[in-house]
Design a protein around this motif. Sequence first.
Motif, PDB file in Angstrom:
ATOM      1  N   PHE A   1       0.805  -1.223   0.000  1.00  0.00           N
ATOM      2  CA  PHE A   1       0.000   0.000   0.000  1.00  0.00           C
ATOM      3  C   PHE A   1       0.840   1.275   0.000  1.00  0.00           C
ATOM      4  O   PHE A   1       0.576   2.186  -0.795  1.00  0.00           O
ATOM      5  N   PRO A   2       1.873   1.409   0.858  1.00  0.00           N
ATOM      6  CA  PRO A   2       2.641   2.660   0.851  1.00  0.00           C
ATOM      7  C   PRO A   2       3.290   2.959  -0.500  1.00  0.00           C
ATOM      8  O   PRO A   2       3.303   4.111  -0.946  1.00  0.00           O
ATOM      9  N   ALA A   3       3.822   1.945  -1.164  1.00  0.00           N
ATOM     10  CA  ALA A   3       4.491   2.176  -2.451  1.00  0.00           C
ATOM     11  C   ALA A   3       3.506   2.650  -3.509  1.00  0.00           C
ATOM     12  O   ALA A   3       3.815   3.540  -4.313  1.00  0.00           O
ATOM     13  N   LEU A   4       2.314   2.077  -3.524  1.00  0.00           N
ATOM     14  CA  LEU A   4       1.323   2.485  -4.515  1.00  0.00           C
ATOM     15  C   LEU A   4       0.770   3.867  -4.182  1.00  0.00           C
ATOM     16  O   LEU A   4       0.553   4.694  -5.076  1.00  0.00           O
ATOM     17  N   LEU A   5       0.572   4.132  -2.908  1.00  0.00           N
ATOM     18  CA  LEU A   5       0.129   5.464  -2.501  1.00  0.00           C
ATOM     19  C   LEU A   5       1.168   6.512  -2.883  1.00  0.00           C
ATOM     20  O   LEU A   5       0.827   7.607  -3.345  1.00  0.00           O
ATOM     21  N   ARG A   6       2.432   6.168  -2.726  1.00  0.00           N
ATOM     22  CA  ARG A   6       3.492   7.116  -3.087  1.00  0.00           C
ATOM     23  C   ARG A   6       3.477   7.418  -4.582  1.00  0.00           C
ATOM     24  O   ARG A   6       3.734   8.554  -4.993  1.00  0.00           O
ATOM     25  N   ALA A   7       3.176   6.421  -5.398  1.00  0.00           N
ATOM     26  CA  ALA A   7       3.077   6.658  -6.838  1.00  0.00           C
ATOM     27  C   ALA A   7       1.931   7.615  -7.151  1.00  0.00           C
ATOM     28  O   ALA A   7       2.046   8.470  -8.036  1.00  0.00           O
ATOM     29  N   ILE A   8       0.831   7.497  -6.425  1.00  0.00           N
ATOM     30  CA  ILE A   8      -0.294   8.421  -6.613  1.00  0.00           C
ATOM     31  C   ILE A   8       0.110   9.836  -6.209  1.00  0.00           C
ATOM     32  O   ILE A   8      -0.178  10.810  -6.910  1.00  0.00           O
ATOM     33  N   VAL A   9       0.790   9.954  -5.085  1.00  0.00           N
ATOM     34  CA  VAL A   9       1.247  11.269  -4.622  1.00  0.00           C
ATOM     35  C   VAL A   9       2.131  11.928  -5.677  1.00  0.00           C
ATOM     36  O   VAL A   9       2.081  13.146  -5.889  1.00  0.00           O
ATOM     37  N   GLY A  10       2.932  11.139  -6.383  1.00  0.00           N
ATOM     38  CA  GLY A  10       3.872  11.686  -7.349  1.00  0.00           C
ATOM     39  C   GLY A  10       3.283  12.053  -8.692  1.00  0.00           C
ATOM     40  O   GLY A  10       3.999  12.603  -9.543  1.00  0.00           O
TER      41      GLY A  10
ATOM     42  N   ALA B   1      -5.512  -4.647 -13.363  1.00  0.00           N
ATOM     43  CA  ALA B   1      -6.066  -4.695 -12.006  1.00  0.00           C
ATOM     44  C   ALA B   1      -5.885  -3.359 -11.296  1.00  0.00           C
ATOM     45  O   ALA B   1      -6.771  -2.910 -10.554  1.00  0.00           O
ATOM     46  N   LEU B   2      -4.773  -2.700 -11.530  1.00  0.00           N
ATOM     47  CA  LEU B   2      -4.498  -1.433 -10.855  1.00  0.00           C
ATOM     48  C   LEU B   2      -5.307  -0.281 -11.435  1.00  0.00           C
ATOM     49  O   LEU B   2      -5.849   0.544 -10.692  1.00  0.00           O
ATOM     50  N   VAL B   3      -5.403  -0.207 -12.754  1.00  0.00           N
ATOM     51  CA  VAL B   3      -6.107   0.931 -13.355  1.00  0.00           C
ATOM     52  C   VAL B   3      -7.611   0.849 -13.141  1.00  0.00           C
ATOM     53  O   VAL B   3      -8.332   1.818 -13.408  1.00  0.00           O
ATOM     54  N   ALA B   4      -8.093  -0.269 -12.629  1.00  0.00           N
ATOM     55  CA  ALA B   4      -9.511  -0.372 -12.281  1.00  0.00           C
ATOM     56  C   ALA B   4      -9.848   0.458 -11.046  1.00  0.00           C
ATOM     57  O   ALA B   4     -11.020   0.727 -10.774  1.00  0.00           O
ATOM     58  N   VAL B   5      -8.823   0.878 -10.310  1.00  0.00           N
ATOM     59  CA  VAL B   5      -9.020   1.701  -9.112  1.00  0.00           C
ATOM     60  C   VAL B   5      -9.063   3.169  -9.517  1.00  0.00           C
ATOM     61  O   VAL B   5      -8.217   3.632 -10.292  1.00  0.00           O
ATOM     62  N   SER B   6     -10.019   3.902  -9.006  1.00  0.00           N
ATOM     63  CA  SER B   6     -10.150   5.322  -9.322  1.00  0.00           C
ATOM     64  C   SER B   6      -8.867   6.073  -8.973  1.00  0.00           C
ATOM     65  O   SER B   6      -8.325   5.926  -7.878  1.00  0.00           O
ATOM     66  N   GLY B   7      -8.380   6.866  -9.930  1.00  0.00           N
ATOM     67  CA  GLY B   7      -7.188   7.672  -9.687  1.00  0.00           C
ATOM     68  C   GLY B   7      -5.891   7.013 -10.092  1.00  0.00           C
ATOM     69  O   GLY B   7      -4.837   7.653 -10.043  1.00  0.00           O
ATOM     70  N   ILE B   8      -5.945   5.750 -10.481  1.00  0.00           N
ATOM     71  CA  ILE B   8      -4.734   5.063 -10.931  1.00  0.00           C
ATOM     72  C   ILE B   8      -4.802   4.905 -12.444  1.00  0.00           C
ATOM     73  O   ILE B   8      -5.664   4.195 -12.969  1.00  0.00           O
ATOM     74  N   GLY B   9      -3.903   5.593 -13.132  1.00  0.00           N
ATOM     75  CA  GLY B   9      -3.791   5.457 -14.573  1.00  0.00           C
ATOM     76  C   GLY B   9      -2.631   4.552 -14.923  1.00  0.00           C
ATOM     77  O   GLY B   9      -1.975   3.976 -14.048  1.00  0.00           O
ATOM     78  N   ARG B  10      -2.360   4.459 -16.193  1.00  0.00           N
ATOM     79  CA  ARG B  10      -1.321   3.534 -16.643  1.00  0.00           C
ATOM     80  C   ARG B  10       0.055   3.918 -16.098  1.00  0.00           C
ATOM     81  O   ARG B  10       0.823   3.056 -15.694  1.00  0.00           O
ATOM     82  N   TRP B  11       0.381   5.226 -16.078  1.00  0.00           N
ATOM     83  CA  TRP B  11       1.692   5.643 -15.574  1.00  0.00           C
ATOM     84  C   TRP B  11       1.883   5.188 -14.132  1.00  0.00           C
ATOM     85  O   TRP B  11       2.922   4.621 -13.776  1.00  0.00           O
ATOM     86  N   THR B  12       0.883   5.424 -13.290  1.00  0.00           N
ATOM     87  CA  THR B  12       0.985   5.043 -11.883  1.00  0.00           C
ATOM     88  C   THR B  12       1.145   3.537 -11.735  1.00  0.00           C
ATOM     89  O   THR B  12       1.968   3.056 -10.944  1.00  0.00           O
ATOM     90  N   ALA B  13       0.365   2.789 -12.506  1.00  0.00           N
ATOM     91  CA  ALA B  13       0.458   1.330 -12.446  1.00  0.00           C
ATOM     92  C   ALA B  13       1.834   0.849 -12.896  1.00  0.00           C
ATOM     93  O   ALA B  13       2.438  -0.032 -12.264  1.00  0.00           O
TER      94      ALA B  13
END
Length: 219
Positions: free
Chosen positions: A42-51, A127-139
């Motif tokens: 979770f922290p690593a994926l959240l950090r990608a969203i923050v960035g 699976a990741l881009v199915a979550v709101s706010g996660i696009g291909r770059w973040t995934a």
Amino acid sequence: MRELTEQSLVAGLDEAAGRCSAVARALQEVGYPALRRRPPGFPALLRAIVGQQLSVASAGAIWARLEDTVRPLTPAALLALDEAALRAAGLSRPKIRYARALAEECASGALDLERLADLADEEAIAALVAVSGIGRWTAEVYLLFALGRRDVLPAGDLALLSAAQRLYGLPERPQPAGLLDRAEPWRPWRGAVAHLLWRYFSTAGAAGAAGAGSGGAPV
């Protein structure tokens, strides 16, 4: 799915350089990059969203405040905080929505981050881009830095596109599709070459060519 390690990063870049003179030239100019990894979860994926859409410096500053605010850094702890607390940490309102959406998906079990390790790259991205706010770059950033996927190339990354512009002597920054076309000879080490291009971008010449507001490697 072989992961990137310090040893395989070097081997992969050597292999890609043998097939692509541009990679060989970049490697000669800036040398081997350091491997960038984050523990998956979770922290690593959240950090990608923050960035998202931020320079490395800005993202790092916000992330440091968020780590101080959300203790422990778990989905439940984030969901327990109100919007004011997250705004004070530096998150914009859209990113608060994205962070909460991620936390809810993880807390409910709808998104099983541990299972991603067993999925092929495109399956994990889906699976990741199915979550709101996660696009291909973040995934893709998550797969590359948290899971060490050796052939993932975040082709929409502005720093990578700017590095490619300089490396290939292009009159303007290429589109992501153009970078992917040029990256075909790099397979199956496109993630390794991405590390090299971020290092190449960070040199003074590449940073100047990219213009204001560009970052570097996302982590």
